[in-house]
Scaffold this active site. Structure first.
Site: not given
Ligand code: PGA
Length: 246
Positions: A8, A96, A170, A210
């Site tokens: 992604n 998101e 993230g 992560s």
């Protein structure tokens, strides 16, 4: 089932950096056969990447669609258009999109229906926030997202579920393999209840948040983890190839 590793790229990369990524990545993954690999670049790079991955096993995906196929929706891109651009996959319901663009489960449900209608495979993202986890609401949230996003969807063979705990995205702090496995197992059992054992057994449930070359092995060792959705670590060809090579 063949595991799936998807990149992604979010709102990153340009023509030059993405083509040079594919050129090196192709070499690194030449001998990888037992993994399905998907790259999801921003819309502007779809055509370029589609050309660059010709004659490879790499597949193309997008990061979002609108739920209508065409019309007066300024700034939007449809599933029909993405299929035309060479996409095989689309990521839907990413946290998101839910957080910054107010996507709801019912909007995501409409998007999934449109994607399937246009023969796109869906990577459906679900996951809890840190607050929800700390309040012991993880399973409740997962169940609610899954039931609502999949409402009235019968065809499951083109759906992949991505469990992405928001607190792990993230942040550099991945879920431990056992934390992830606990939720993946719960998702599989839920799918068995909603559909049946056979469908649930054959659906890929991938982990995101992560994922890095140094934690992919232990995550993939879990019984119910069938791949990964990778953000940051997918922006570097070598590191993404290492993840695909597990
Ligand atoms: P990350 O992102 O690997 O950078 O945590 C994953 C994702 O958002 O899909």
């Amino acid at each position: 089932m063949k595991p799936l590793i998807a990149a992604n790229w979010k709102m990153n990369m340009d023509t030059k950096s993405s083509v040079s990524f594919i050129n090196s990545f192709k070499k690194y993954i030449k001998n990888i056969k037992n993994m399905e690999i998907v790259i999801c670049p921003p819309f502007t790079l779809l055509n370029k990447i589609n050309e660059a991955i010709k004659n490879t096993n790499i597949k193309l995906g997008a990061q979002n669609i609108h739920f209508e196929e065409k019309g007066a929706f300024t700034g939007e891109v449809s599933g029909l258009m993405l299929k035309d651009a060479g996409c095989e996959y689309v990521i839907l319901g990413h946290s998101e999109r839910r957080q910054y663009f107010n996507e709801t489960n019912s909007m995501i449900n409409r998007k999934i229906k449109s994607a399937l209608k246009n023969k796109l495979k869906v990577i459906l993202c679900i996951g809890e926030s840190l607050k929800q986890r700390n309040n012991n609401q993880t399973m409740k949230i997962i169940k609610n997202q899954l039931l609502n996003c999949l409402n009235n969807i019968k065809e499951m063979k083109n759906i992949v579920i991505a469990y992405e705990p928001i607190w792990a995205i993230g942040t550099g702090k991945n879920a431990t393999p056992s934390q992830a496995e606990e939720v993946h197992k719960f998702i599989r059992e839920l799918l068995s209840d909603i559909y049946n054992k056979n469908i649930s057994k054959n659906i890929r449930i991938i982990y995101g948040g992560s994922v890095k070359p140094n934690n992919i092995k232990e995550l993939m060792a879990m019984k119910n983890i069938n791949g990964a959705l990778v953000g940051n670590a997918s922006l570097d060809a070598k590191s993404f190839a290492k993840i695909c090579g597990v």
